[in-house]
Design a protein around this motif. Structure first.
Motif, short mmCIF file in Angstrom:
data_model
loop_
_atom_site.label_atom_id
_atom_site.label_comp_id
_atom_site.label_asym_id
_atom_site.label_seq_id
_atom_site.Cartn_x
_atom_site.Cartn_y
_atom_site.Cartn_z
N ASP A 1 17.66 -3.06 -9.58
CA ASP A 1 17.48 -4.50 -9.53
C ASP A 1 18.82 -5.22 -9.55
OD1 ASP A 1 14.55 -4.31 -9.79
OD2 ASP A 1 15.02 -3.56 -11.80
N PRO B 1 13.46 -1.70 1.68
CA PRO B 1 12.40 -2.66 1.35
C PRO B 1 12.72 -3.29 0.00
CG PRO B 1 11.67 -0.40 0.99
CD PRO B 1 13.01 -0.30 1.64
N SER B 2 12.46 -4.60 -0.15
CA SER B 2 12.81 -5.20 -1.43
C SER B 2 11.75 -4.86 -2.46
CB SER B 2 13.00 -6.71 -1.30
OG SER B 2 11.76 -7.30 -0.97
N LYS B 3 12.23 -4.53 -3.65
CA LYS B 3 11.34 -4.06 -4.71
C LYS B 3 10.58 -5.23 -5.33
CE LYS B 3 11.98 -2.06 -9.21
NZ LYS B 3 13.05 -1.85 -10.18
N GLU B 4 11.31 -6.33 -5.55
CA GLU B 4 10.68 -7.53 -6.10
C GLU B 4 10.80 -8.65 -5.07
OE1 GLU B 4 9.05 -7.64 -8.89
OE2 GLU B 4 9.65 -5.62 -9.50
N LYS B 5 9.70 -9.27 -4.80
CA LYS B 5 9.70 -10.38 -3.85
C LYS B 5 10.62 -11.50 -4.39
CE LYS B 5 6.15 -13.11 -1.62
NZ LYS B 5 6.09 -14.31 -2.45
N ASP B 6 11.31 -12.15 -3.51
CA ASP B 6 12.20 -13.27 -3.89
C ASP B 6 13.41 -12.85 -4.70
OD1 ASP B 6 10.47 -15.02 -2.62
OD2 ASP B 6 9.32 -15.38 -4.45
N TRP B 7 13.68 -11.56 -4.78
CA TRP B 7 14.86 -11.13 -5.53
C TRP B 7 15.81 -10.38 -4.61
CZ3 TRP B 7 17.29 -12.38 -9.77
CH2 TRP B 7 18.27 -11.53 -10.30
N LYS B 8 17.02 -10.90 -4.51
CA LYS B 8 18.04 -10.22 -3.73
C LYS B 8 18.92 -9.49 -4.74
CE LYS B 8 21.23 -11.36 -0.01
NZ LYS B 8 22.57 -11.61 -0.50
N LYS C 1 10.32 -12.37 -12.81
CA LYS C 1 9.19 -11.43 -12.92
C LYS C 1 8.06 -12.02 -13.77
CE LYS C 1 9.49 -6.78 -13.31
NZ LYS C 1 10.02 -5.49 -13.81
N THR D 1 6.18 -14.63 -11.64
CA THR D 1 5.32 -14.10 -10.58
C THR D 1 4.19 -13.21 -11.11
OG1 THR D 1 6.74 -12.18 -10.30
CG2 THR D 1 7.20 -14.06 -8.87
N ARG E 1 4.68 -10.25 -12.20
CA ARG E 1 5.06 -8.85 -12.02
C ARG E 1 5.44 -8.19 -13.34
NH1 ARG E 1 4.73 -5.01 -8.66
NH2 ARG E 1 6.93 -4.46 -8.68
#
Ligand code: GDP
Length: 328
Positions: free
Chosen positions: A195, A225-232, A260, A263, A265
């Motif tokens: 992350d 692929p991104s592990k958490e949406k909206d997280w770079k 997290k 969302t 998560r």
């Protein structure tokens, strides 16, 4: 053994943050003896309402990347910010050849002296439920004792990252400057698990190189692929030894956890992790019960041998064994 302290004493000790009693409670959950396991479970059930409130940070990196130095500096920063910090380790090598990768140096001496820090080495991999289960339970004890950050260090070899990712909320990859292991990280799937990335040992002399490494890493991350949406995944530069860039890591961890939580998560992943722990325990207890029963144990060994010698396919052998188990 001193595990024989009463449950009440251990629970009160945990609640009041008594490090000696916290350590004893951990020894209890790490014990392989059946009677200790029962008591350990009673203890864990009793402290359950006090758990879950910490931020669980997994930290990985090749040996020499600066993990212990980072934890020492980051731990001190968190303590300065009014937090309490527990440091745990998952080192599956610790039971193989006496010396473990993580355990054979004097570690984190300054942090160890802090009243608001607690440091516990890796349990041995001989533990009934496996190292991740033991560390998970140790983490619960530390949470009940009021630690706000649980830093879980791992060795960066084999499957140890997967074990840590299975019990943490945020996963930090410590990287040293230079090419090569970005690719290795991708091959080993680490880059898909992380992350945050911290490039360590950055100084004036190697700043340009560090920036190049950062670019390479960011390029590599683009293809995953991104592990958490909206997280770079942020790639940060700094020095654990000279306490540079750690505030940024601290802020980013907060930001990630808040995202997290927003969302949903955070909850979802923790639930999935607990399910996984349950599944591991089911396996461990089945195997334990099998060993206790002579004819079942024999059946287990026979089916396993058939599978290993490719006399039949492993799946059918397992199915036949489970049938016997359920009928026993
Ligand atoms: P680990 O094996 O990943 O836990 O790495 P250590 O924390 O033991 O660090 C390995 C070596 O790198 C030690 O000699 C540290 O003093 C050194 N080190 C760690 N961080 C830095 C840093 O930011 N700059 C420099 N120059 N050395 C560092």
């Amino acid at each position: 053994m001193s595990i024989e302290l009463s449950l009440e004493t251990l629970i009160d000790g945990i609640r009041s943050g008594n490090k000696r009693l916290i350590a004893k409670a951990i020894t209890l959950v790490e014990s392989k003896k059946a009677e200790h396991r029962e008591k350990a479970e009673q203890l864990l059930n009793a402290i359950m309402p006090l758990t879950g409130k910490s931020i669980r940070v997994g930290i990985t990196g090749v040996p020499g990347a600066g993990k212990s130095t980072f934890i020492e500096s980051f731990g001190q920063l968190a303590i300065k910010n009014g937090k309490r910090v527990a440091v745990l380790a998952i080192d599956p090598s610790s039971a193989l050849n006496k010396g473990s990768i993580l355990g054979d140096k004097t570690r984190m001496e300054d942090l160890a002296k802090e009243p608001n820090a607690f440091i516990r080495p890796s349990p041995s991999s001989g533990f009934l439920g496996g190292v991740a289960n033991a560390t998970f339970e140790t983490m619960l004890i530390c949470e009940a004792a009021g630690y706000d950050y649980i830093l879980i260090e791992t060795v960066g070899v084999g499957q140890s990252e997967v074990l840590v990712a299975d019990i943490s909320d945020v996963f930090l990859f410590l990287k040293i400057i230079g090419g090569g292991d970005e690719l290795q990280g991708i091959k080993r799937g680490i880059m898909e698990m992380v992350d945050l990335i911290f490039i360590n040992k950055v100084s004036e002399e190697n700043l340009q190189q560090a920036k190049n490494t950062k670019l390479e890493l960011m390029r590599a991350l683009q293809f995953l692929p991104s592990k958490e949406k909206d997280w770079k995944v942020p790639v940060m530069l700094g020095s654990a030894l000279y306490h540079e860039g750690l505030e940024k890591v601290y802020e980013k961890i907060d930001e990630f956890i808040n995202l997290k939580k927003k969302t949903g998560r955070f909850e979802t992943v923790r639930k999935l992790q607990a399910e996984k722990r349950f599944q591991y325990w089911v396996q461990a207890y089945i195997l334990e019960q099998t060993k206790k029963n002579e004819s079942l144990d024999e059946a287990f060994k026979t089916h396993q041998k058939n599978a290993s010698e490719l006399l039949a396919n492993p799946s059918s052998e397992a199915r036949d064994f489970v049938k016997k188990l359920l009928n026993s």
